[in-house]
Design a protein around this motif. Structure first.
Motif, short mmCIF file in Angstrom:
data_model
loop_
_atom_site.label_atom_id
_atom_site.label_comp_id
_atom_site.label_asym_id
_atom_site.label_seq_id
_atom_site.Cartn_x
_atom_site.Cartn_y
_atom_site.Cartn_z
N PHE A 19 0.84 -1.20 0.00
CA PHE A 19 0.00 0.00 0.00
C PHE A 19 0.88 1.25 0.00
CE2 PHE A 19 -1.56 2.98 3.36
CZ PHE A 19 -2.43 3.72 2.58
N LEU A 20 1.91 1.28 0.86
CA LEU A 20 2.78 2.45 0.92
C LEU A 20 3.54 2.64 -0.39
CD1 LEU A 20 4.33 2.39 4.52
CD2 LEU A 20 2.39 3.71 3.67
N VAL A 21 3.97 1.56 -1.03
CA VAL A 21 4.66 1.68 -2.32
C VAL A 21 3.72 2.28 -3.35
CG1 VAL A 21 5.66 0.37 -4.24
CG2 VAL A 21 6.35 -0.14 -1.89
N PHE A 90 5.62 3.85 12.38
CA PHE A 90 4.59 4.37 13.27
C PHE A 90 4.95 5.78 13.75
CE2 PHE A 90 2.05 4.37 17.23
CZ PHE A 90 0.83 3.92 16.72
N ALA A 91 6.18 5.97 14.20
CA ALA A 91 6.63 7.27 14.72
C ALA A 91 6.62 8.34 13.63
CB ALA A 91 8.02 7.13 15.33
N THR A 92 7.11 7.99 12.44
CA THR A 92 7.12 8.94 11.32
C THR A 92 5.70 9.33 10.95
OG1 THR A 92 9.15 7.93 10.49
CG2 THR A 92 7.91 9.30 8.94
N THR A 93 4.82 8.36 10.92
CA THR A 93 3.42 8.62 10.59
C THR A 93 2.80 9.60 11.59
OG1 THR A 93 3.18 6.45 9.57
CG2 THR A 93 1.15 7.54 10.28
N PHE A 94 3.00 9.33 12.88
CA PHE A 94 2.38 10.18 13.91
C PHE A 94 3.05 11.54 14.04
CE2 PHE A 94 -0.12 6.61 15.03
CZ PHE A 94 -1.26 7.18 15.59
N ALA A 95 4.36 11.60 13.85
CA ALA A 95 5.07 12.86 14.03
C ALA A 95 4.95 13.79 12.83
CB ALA A 95 6.54 12.60 14.34
N HIS A 127 7.00 10.16 3.92
CA HIS A 127 6.37 8.96 3.37
C HIS A 127 7.42 8.02 2.76
CE1 HIS A 127 3.26 6.40 1.81
NE2 HIS A 127 3.87 6.42 0.63
N ALA A 128 8.42 8.58 2.09
CA ALA A 128 9.48 7.75 1.51
C ALA A 128 10.24 7.01 2.62
CB ALA A 128 10.44 8.60 0.69
N ILE A 129 10.50 7.69 3.73
CA ILE A 129 11.20 7.06 4.86
C ILE A 129 10.37 5.91 5.41
CG2 ILE A 129 11.89 7.43 7.28
CD1 ILE A 129 12.69 10.32 6.35
N ARG A 130 9.08 6.14 5.62
CA ARG A 130 8.27 5.06 6.20
C ARG A 130 8.04 3.94 5.19
NH1 ARG A 130 2.14 7.42 7.03
NH2 ARG A 130 1.78 7.97 4.87
N THR A 131 8.03 4.25 3.91
CA THR A 131 7.88 3.21 2.89
C THR A 131 9.10 2.30 2.87
OG1 THR A 131 6.44 4.61 1.54
CG2 THR A 131 7.49 2.75 0.43
N VAL A 132 10.28 2.89 2.88
CA VAL A 132 11.52 2.09 2.91
C VAL A 132 11.56 1.23 4.17
CG1 VAL A 132 14.05 2.23 3.11
CG2 VAL A 132 12.84 3.63 1.41
N ALA A 133 11.22 1.81 5.31
CA ALA A 133 11.22 1.05 6.57
C ALA A 133 10.22 -0.11 6.51
CB ALA A 133 10.91 1.98 7.74
N ALA A 134 9.03 0.13 5.98
CA ALA A 134 8.01 -0.92 5.90
C ALA A 134 8.42 -2.04 4.94
CB ALA A 134 6.67 -0.33 5.47
N VAL A 135 9.00 -1.69 3.81
CA VAL A 135 9.45 -2.70 2.85
C VAL A 135 10.59 -3.52 3.44
CG1 VAL A 135 10.54 -3.04 0.58
CG2 VAL A 135 8.59 -1.48 0.80
N LEU A 136 11.52 -2.86 4.11
CA LEU A 136 12.62 -3.59 4.77
C LEU A 136 12.09 -4.52 5.86
CD1 LEU A 136 15.37 -0.83 5.08
CD2 LEU A 136 15.40 -2.84 3.57
N ALA A 137 11.12 -4.04 6.65
CA ALA A 137 10.53 -4.90 7.70
C ALA A 137 9.88 -6.13 7.07
CB ALA A 137 9.49 -4.10 8.51
N PHE A 138 9.13 -5.93 6.01
CA PHE A 138 8.49 -7.05 5.32
C PHE A 138 9.55 -8.02 4.79
CE2 PHE A 138 6.34 -8.61 1.30
CZ PHE A 138 5.59 -9.57 1.93
N GLY A 139 10.60 -7.50 4.19
CA GLY A 139 11.67 -8.35 3.69
C GLY A 139 12.33 -9.16 4.79
N LEU A 140 12.57 -8.53 5.94
CA LEU A 140 13.16 -9.26 7.07
C LEU A 140 12.24 -10.35 7.58
CD1 LEU A 140 14.86 -6.36 9.04
CD2 LEU A 140 15.99 -8.24 7.81
N LEU A 141 10.94 -10.08 7.59
CA LEU A 141 9.99 -11.10 8.03
C LEU A 141 9.96 -12.28 7.06
CD1 LEU A 141 7.14 -8.78 9.31
CD2 LEU A 141 8.63 -10.26 10.69
N ILE A 142 10.12 -12.01 5.78
CA ILE A 142 10.21 -13.09 4.79
C ILE A 142 11.47 -13.92 5.06
CG2 ILE A 142 10.63 -13.62 2.35
CD1 ILE A 142 8.84 -11.19 1.68
N VAL A 143 12.61 -13.23 5.25
CA VAL A 143 13.86 -13.93 5.53
C VAL A 143 13.72 -14.80 6.78
CG1 VAL A 143 16.26 -13.59 6.27
CG2 VAL A 143 15.35 -12.28 4.34
#
Length: 167
Positions: A19-21, A90-95, A127-143
């Motif tokens: 969604f963020l992408v 979460f922090a980027t979104t709220f701040a 938004h770019a910062i939180r998108t990169v963070a979310a994609v990296l989190a998803f990638g780590l969960l896959i790994v």
């Protein structure tokens, strides 16, 4: 239970990251348009996209924290990094993003504020910062899920060989 939590974590974090992408691509496309087009599009985005973000980010965070609690060894470390990345989201979104969203919801298409471009830029960088963070989190969960599946498969094969007397 852990398999269900891992699956839910992957599902929600993956949908959220995707969604963020999509929003990132849309926002990048808007950079070539004027204030009225940008404002109209943001007003449409603000109609329901915050609901989708909440419906995917909150469960992603909850299930990933639960997964971190249940995980062991290197798996736990990888999942904890994913949790940290989701906290950054979460922090980027709220701040940054939500306060700007609140301001933008009162904008008028006929007369956007004079600083609309600088507000847009701040929102898009966050938004770019939180998108990169979310994609990296998803990638780590896959790994983490692949490493866990590999380790469990090996343990099962060793156990079967031992039980059959061939080990």
């Amino acid at each position: 239970m852990t398999r269900f939590v891992r699956s839910a974590s992957l599902l929600f974090s993956g949908v959220f990251a995707g969604f963020l992408v999509c929003v990132l691509v849309l926002e990048n496309s808007l950079r070539g348009f004027d204030a009225a087009v940008y404002t109209q599009t943001r007003l449409v985005e603000l109609d329901s996209l915050d609901k989708l973000a909440s419906a995917t980010l909150i469960p992603a965070m909850i299930t990933t924290v639960l997964l971190a609690i249940r995980a062991r060894g290197n798996d736990r470390r990888v999942v904890l990094v994913a949790v940290a990345l989701l906290v950054i989201v979460f922090a980027t979104t709220f701040a940054i993003n939500l306060p700007i969203n609140s301001d933008q919801s009162a904008w008028s298409v006929q007369s956007p504020p004079s600083d609309w471009a600088s507000v847009r830029d701040r929102w898009q960088v966050a938004h770019a910062i939180r998108t990169v963070a979310a994609v990296l989190a998803f990638g780590l969960l896959i790994v983490a899920s692949q490493v866990t599946a590999t380790v469990q498969g090996r343990a099962r094969r060793i156990s079967q060989l031992t039980m059959s007397g061939r080990g």
